[in-house]
Design a protein around this motif. Structure first.
Motif, PDB file in Angstrom:
ATOM      1  N   GLY A 287       0.870  -1.440  -0.029  1.00 34.45           N
ATOM      2  CA  GLY A 287       0.013  -0.026   0.063  1.00 34.45           C
ATOM      3  C   GLY A 287       0.859   1.440   0.053  1.00 34.45           C
ATOM      4  O   GLY A 287       0.400   2.458   0.044  1.00 34.45           O
ATOM      5  N   SER A 313      -3.624   3.030  -3.546  1.00 34.95           N
ATOM      6  CA  SER A 313      -4.158   3.289  -2.353  1.00 34.95           C
ATOM      7  C   SER A 313      -4.904   4.598  -2.090  1.00 34.95           C
ATOM      8  O   SER A 313      -6.186   4.464  -1.450  1.00 34.95           O
ATOM      9  CB  SER A 313      -3.227   3.227  -1.197  1.00 34.95           C
ATOM     10  N   TYR A 351      -1.921   4.781   6.803  1.00 36.59           N
ATOM     11  CA  TYR A 351      -0.998   5.569   5.905  1.00 36.59           C
ATOM     12  C   TYR A 351      -0.424   6.613   6.430  1.00 36.59           C
ATOM     13  O   TYR A 351       0.644   7.039   5.676  1.00 36.59           O
ATOM     14  CB  TYR A 351      -2.275   5.696   4.630  1.00 36.59           C
TER      15      TYR A 351
END
Length: 408
Positions: A287, A313, A351
């Motif tokens: 990702g 992503s 993230y």
């Protein structure tokens, strides 16, 4: 007093089954081909767990076929999961708990997937560190890995590390359990592979790649660092020549283990080295994208590998926001915030682990969707809507988690 092992052929206790039930129950998940759900199993727990334990200990346990369930991939297409029944999942958890204790000490330090106390962020951080002094990367993709695991080779690996007969018995039965396709009528025998969706499947997949790849790398190419998360693998090399050589060697090794590298998705990446051919300058891993970035070090600008949220992503997250249709919800903003908070916080937790700067794009889009909700709900023009949202942010700046990163 009668010894337990004198009356039961397999050394499985009722406590092992109960603990497995609690663990699988906590993970939730849907039922399999028998349509048994958690509510029914909870209400009949004692009876069903006793019957399962009795079958497991007597050797008369045979798993039901898995239910085929398609899910969308980030890059398009579908991945087919094989969902066992709830009782089969509990039985697999019993075996997994026992087998994991045996296998875990043998697994390679660079294997991160589906292992205790290991996660994606550790794998990505190590990949970035190794890219500092290795300019080339082999970004590997094993074609249909879970579907193409050879049963004979896998059972050979299980026998090598584990001599418990009940483990060998039931692992072989799970591998041979068939598949009921989406139409609920078509049954297919499974000759290779281990279904994604099974409790024990990730452990068996890890074992297969431990033998076919990790251990082989450790013995034959210990100077080449790598990271592996399940079947997601990157190998680091110092030069173009090394990368080309290693790609051929790895391909040949996997072919011996009846696996194939995907010819289009497997590639050599030149992060910041010299090469005769032109290669991609970045690679995606779990990702994230790792690519060169200008960084100031001791008052000098240097090109250093850095971690960013991948384009795939970002597209996936923004598609998720689109599907939520926030602007069409006729609810107070506080209610919408309570519904979105777990989603937003999950994205931030994953993230924004290394940096939040590269996620600004998705938060701007989310704020624009909240602004659209204000226009629809309050009947205001754009400027008035923006003033209303800014006022709300000033009053409750923690209403949405991403407001700490990007203001409306």
């Amino acid at each position: 007093m009668i010894d337990y092992y004198e009356i039961k052929s397999q050394p499985i206790t009722r406590v092992m089954v109960l603990q497995a039930y609690k663990k699988v129950r906590a993970n939730k998940g849907s039922g399999g081909v028998d349509d048994m759900d958690w509510e029914w199993l909870d209400n009949n727990q004692k009876t069903e767990l006793y019957k399962l334990w009795n079958r497991l200990t007597s050797g008369s346990y045979f798993p039901m076929p898995v239910k085929e369930v398609p899910i969308k991939k980030k890059g398009g297409g579908e991945r087919k999961l094989g969902i066992p029944t709830l009782l089969d999942r509990i039985a697999q958890q019993v075996a997994k708990t026992h087998l994991e204790r045996i296998l875990e000490p043998h697994f390679h330090n660079s294997s991160f997937g589906y292992r205790p106390a290991r996660n994606c962020h550790q794998a990505v951080a190590q990949a970035n560190r190794n890219t500092y002094d290795h300019d080339f990367v082999i970004d590997m993709d094993i074609k249909g890995f879970f579907d193409n695991i050879d049963h004979d080779l896998l059972m050979k690996a299980v026998r090598f590390y584990c001599g418990d007969k009940w483990i060998l018995l039931y692992v072989e039965r799970w591998l041979k359990a068939g598949i009921v396709q989406q139409d609920s009528t078509t049954y297919i025998d499974r000759l290779t592979g281990t279904p994604q969706g099974g409790v024990i499947s990730p452990l068996l997949a890890n074992l297969f790649l431990h033998v076919s790849f990790d251990k082989w790398m450790e013995i034959n190419h210990p100077e080449k660092p790598f990271e592996r998360y399940a079947d997601d693998v990157v190998v680091h090399c110092k030069t173009e020549k090394q990368a080309i050589f290693m790609l051929k060697q790895i391909g040949a090794r996997l072919q011996k283990c009846k696996l194939t590298l995907h010819p289009e998705k497997t590639k050599i990446v030149n992060v910041r080295g010299k090469s005769e051919k032109k290669y991609p300058k970045s690679y995606d891993f779990l990702g994230f994208t790792i690519r060169p970035h200008w960084v100031k070090v001791n008052s000098k600008m240097m090109l250093m590998p850095s971690i960013f949220m991948s384009r795939k992503s970002k597209s996936s997250v923004m598609e998720k926001f689109r599907e939520l249709n926030i602007h069409k919800r006729r609810k107070p903003l506080e209610v919408i915030a309570s519904e979105l908070r777990p989603i937003i916080q999950g994205i931030i937790n994953y993230y924004c682990k290394f940096s939040s700067n590269h996620t600004a794009e998705i938060w701007y889009q989310l704020n624009s969707r909240l602004l659209k909700w204000v226009k629809w709900e309050k009947g205001l023009y754009k400027r008035a809507s923006l003033r209303w949202l800014k006022k709300k942010h000033k009053e409750t700046p923690l209403l949405f988690p991403h407001w700490q990163l990007v203001n409306p």
